[in-house]
Motif scaffolding. Structure first.
Motif, PDB file in Angstrom:
ATOM      1  N   LEU A 391      76.741  58.164  64.162  1.00 37.45           N
ATOM      2  CA  LEU A 391      75.773  57.085  63.960  1.00 37.45           C
ATOM      3  C   LEU A 391      74.914  57.338  62.721  1.00 37.45           C
ATOM      4  O   LEU A 391      74.645  56.413  61.947  1.00 37.45           O
ATOM      5  N   GLU A 392      74.486  58.574  62.545  1.00 33.50           N
ATOM      6  CA  GLU A 392      73.701  58.901  61.351  1.00 33.50           C
ATOM      7  C   GLU A 392      74.523  58.687  60.085  1.00 33.50           C
ATOM      8  O   GLU A 392      74.000  58.205  59.067  1.00 33.50           O
ATOM      9  N   GLU A 393      75.806  59.027  60.158  1.00 33.26           N
ATOM     10  CA  GLU A 393      76.670  58.811  58.993  1.00 33.26           C
ATOM     11  C   GLU A 393      76.822  57.321  58.701  1.00 33.26           C
ATOM     12  O   GLU A 393      76.768  56.898  57.540  1.00 33.26           O
ATOM     13  N   GLN A 394      76.996  56.514  59.751  1.00 34.56           N
ATOM     14  CA  GLN A 394      77.117  55.070  59.552  1.00 34.56           C
ATOM     15  C   GLN A 394      75.823  54.490  58.993  1.00 34.56           C
ATOM     16  O   GLN A 394      75.858  53.614  58.111  1.00 34.56           O
ATOM     17  N   GLU A 395      74.674  54.954  59.487  1.00 35.53           N
ATOM     18  CA  GLU A 395      73.403  54.491  58.956  1.00 35.53           C
ATOM     19  C   GLU A 395      73.248  54.867  57.490  1.00 35.53           C
ATOM     20  O   GLU A 395      72.730  54.079  56.684  1.00 35.53           O
TER      21      GLU A 395
END
Length: 491
Positions: A391-395
């Motif tokens: 999720l952090e990577e997608q953000e």
């Protein structure tokens, strides 16, 4: 003579008592502390460090008193206490021996004095309270602030620091009054700071003191508020020490410190190589010896008193995985002991009765199931961490995409501005489109208030920027005539 008595007096307690040795030593000690015109030359072996002062005599008096206090005779210790030796030694630490010079003889005398106080107050609540009331805690706490880089200089700082920790263990722990005063002087914070950065051969003693002090509920609140230089909470410090201990023991672990096996999850390489051998009934097994050979039992007790579900939310995922093992330490150790019992019975050719055999098998299976549950929980934590990382990577990618989109929009706006400023026909077209858009947002009937209606549109204006009749004056000197003139022009 004092050097000779250091070896002979502990062997001849009765003769020492008949000669009133305690009284004579305290009188000699007071003479050594008293200021006077006496000064030794310090030329002999025993007079080292005593040139121009009485330090040589003080050094051997302290050594003799130390040997007598550690001889195991409680009558001698009680006699020293009755004659006011506790306050005398505390005053010695805060006066003559308060200097911070890196001198081996001075450090040795400090160490002997601290050990004497430890032996005088050990196992006696009244002496601990006497030590507390005479300023003993304020005299010991500064030693805990010692720079740990000095421990390897070879002058005796390591021994002095250990003596201070032992003094806290013997003279403070166990007395609620003394523990409260130690907490007021930030003693538990200093002990945790020392535990974080001290050498490995000191961690067992420091952790033992903290563990014993954690029986006091007030100590728990101080421990939970602690923050170190590298470890942000006591939980991260416990997890760090646990991982270091298992690395030294070569306990098999997998990715992110997860369990490598579920049958004997705590057993290290040395214990595994020794195997299971029949032991005498009075001789502890390797699994029992392991409890006192390392820090894991003390770390488990610390976690148990702090509460396994009280750790902060910002704790790293690897530390949470480690704490899953710590939480089940007692269950795993119990299963390990029963595994040794079953192995010894099998090697001796003895078969337990059927109910006992079923109980042993049930205990071993229960331990293995608990290990499987811990392993499952650890994998769930790893999966949660991977999802959070995704999720952090997608953000992060979304932020990059929004940044590029904003740059693209800025580029398009700038190109349109260049077209309008370089092509008059494009400017007229943009102006018409703007007026059409403005008209589409207005109501169908014209709203008129009063006799006069002032239009907000300036005719024959070939610009696409916002316009109005508002006049902005930036000059700091404005006259009323100028403002009136502007109003008249616009009207």
């Amino acid at each position: 003579a004092l050097s000779c008595l250091c070896n002979l007096a502990p062997l001849r307690i009765e003769d020492y008592t008949v000669c009133q040795g305690n009284t004579r030593l305290l009188i000699l000690l007071e003479w050594c502390i008293r200021h006077g015109d006496f000064g030794g030359h310090g030329n002999s072996f025993h007079g080292k460090g005593g040139r121009g002062n009485r330090m040589a005599q003080l050094r051997y008096v302290l050594r003799l008193i130390l040997n007598m206090c550690t001889s195991g005779n409680d009558i001698i210790r009680q006699d020293f206490t009755d004659q006011g030796a506790t306050s005398l030694f505390i005053g010695l630490l805060t006066s003559q021996l308060r200097h911070d010079k890196d001198d081996a003889i001075l450090i040795e005398m400090k160490t002997d004095t601290v050990i004497i106080l430890s032996s005088l107050c050990e196992h006696d609540l009244h002496r601990k309270e006497l030590f507390c009331s005479t300023g003993g805690i304020q005299a010991i706490v500064p030693f805990l602030r010692m720079d740990t880089r000095k421990l390897s200089c070879g002058l005796g700082h390591h021994r002095l620091l250990l003596a201070a920790v032992d003094c806290i263990w013997c003279a403070i722990v166990g007395s609620s009054l003394a523990e409260e005063i130690l907490l007021e002087n930030e003693g538990i914070f200093l002990l945790l700071d020392l535990l974080e950065c001290c050498p490995d051969n000191m961690k067992n003693q420091v952790l033992g003191v903290i563990t014993d002090m954690s029986e006091n509920p007030k100590t728990i609140q101080h421990i939970l508020q602690w923050q170190g230089k590298k470890c942000t909470s006591p939980w991260s410090l416990i997890a760090k020490l646990w991982k270091e201990e298992e690395e030294d023991m070569q306990v098999p672990r997998e990715y992110m410190n997860t369990l490598a096996e579920t049958q004997l999850p705590l057993m290290g390489a040395q214990q595994t190589s020794e195997g299971t051998t029949p032991q005498l009934a009075s001789q502890p097994s390797p699994a029992v010896n392991d409890v006192s050979d390392n820090l894991r039992a003390k770390l488990y007790v610390m976690c148990n008193r702090l509460g396994f579900h009280a750790y902060p939310g910002d704790l790293s995922n690897e530390d949470k995985i480690t704490l899953c093992i710590v939480e089940k330490y007692l269950d795993f150790k119990e299963g390990e002991v029963w595994y040794e019992v079953a192995g010894e019975l099998a090697q001796e050719g003895m078969r337990p009765i059927t109910p006992d055999q079923e109980c042993i098998q049930e205990i071993l299976q229960t331990t293995e199931r608990k290990a499987e549950e811990v392993l499952k929980k650890q994998h769930e934590l790893i999966d949660q961490q991977q999802e959070m990382d995704l999720l952090e990577e997608q953000e992060y990618y979304t932020q990059i995409q929004e940044y590029h989109q904003s740059e693209e929009q800025a580029r398009i706006k700038f190109e349109q501005l260049l077209i309008r400023t370089s092509n008059y026909q494009a400017l007229k077209t943009a102006k018409e489109e703007q007026e059409t858009a403005i008209e589409s947002t207005r109501t169908s009937s014209m709203v008129r208030i009063g006799e006069r209606f002032h239009s907000t549109t300036i005719p024959s204006l070939n610009t696409t920027v916002s316009y109005s009749y508002l006049l902005c004056i930036t000059s700091s000197v404005i006259t009323y005539h100028f403002i009136f003139a502007c109003i008249v022009v616009f009207l």
